[in-house]
Design a protein around this motif. Structure first.
Motif, PDB file in Angstrom:
ATOM      1  N   GLY A   4       0.795  -1.212   0.000  1.00  0.00           N
ATOM      2  CA  GLY A   4       0.000   0.000   0.000  1.00  0.00           C
ATOM      3  C   GLY A   4       0.832   1.270   0.000  1.00  0.00           C
ATOM      4  N   GLN A  86      -7.555   0.686   1.608  1.00  0.00           N
ATOM      5  CA  GLN A  86      -8.218  -0.460   0.988  1.00  0.00           C
ATOM      6  C   GLN A  86      -8.954  -0.079  -0.299  1.00  0.00           C
ATOM      7  N   GLU A  87      -8.878   1.194  -0.715  1.00  0.00           N
ATOM      8  CA  GLU A  87      -9.620   1.597  -1.903  1.00  0.00           C
ATOM      9  C   GLU A  87      -9.106   0.927  -3.182  1.00  0.00           C
ATOM     10  N   ASP A  89      -7.682  -2.504  -4.374  1.00  0.00           N
ATOM     11  CA  ASP A  89      -7.431  -3.886  -3.978  1.00  0.00           C
ATOM     12  C   ASP A  89      -6.554  -4.550  -5.040  1.00  0.00           C
TER      13      ASP A  89
END
Length: 150
Positions: A4, A86-87, A89
């Motif tokens: 991330g 988490q936007e 994936d």
């Protein structure tokens, strides 16, 4: 470096391009890579500048993104302070099996392209835009009269 994290690539074909870490391997023992590395998904060709006067067709053409996915040595990365939540994936899209086969890699790049383009064309509202009406009230300075009341 955790998944991330947004990084800038420092060496190779995509030097200077931004990417997101998808998976990391601190030991570096997979498939002949004997160095600590990670799998990154990034943008090889950024969308171009758009203006109000452009039509929908031209807007759509200039908003295209070309992605890339590759294994990168940690020494060729510069981490930034930004982390994606988490936007996006990407972990579900990028797999080791897909990285090996050219056909699967092409399909994986198409899915990543759709994800990046959808995120670019319809961004999530920022923290300032999410402010409620009570928080967004601007308080003005109250001016008091200079002459005393008698």
């Amino acid at each position: 470096l955790k998944p991330g994290r947004v990084v800038v690539l420092l060496a190779g074909r995509h030097a200077g391009k931004k990417a997101v870490i998808v998976k990391q391997s601190d030991e570096g023992v997979k498939k002949g890579r004997r160095f600590p590395h990670c799998v990154v998904a990034g943008i090889a060709r950024y969308p171009r500048k758009v203006t109000k006067r452009m039509g929908k067709k031209k807007l759509a053409k200039r908003s295209k993104i070309k992605p890339f996915v590759k294994h990168v040595n940690y020494s060729h990365l510069m981490p930034t302070r930004y982390v994606l939540g988490q936007e996006l994936d990407l972990k579900g899209l990028v797999t080791e099996e897909a990285m090996g086969k050219p056909e699967d890699r092409k399909n994986m790049n198409k899915k990543i392209k759709e994800l990046f383009e959808s995120k670019y064309t319809a961004p999530e509202p920022t923290r300032d835009e999410k402010a409620t009406s009570a928080e967004s009230v601007s308080y003005t300075h109250l001016t008091l009269p200079t002459t005393p009341y008698v």
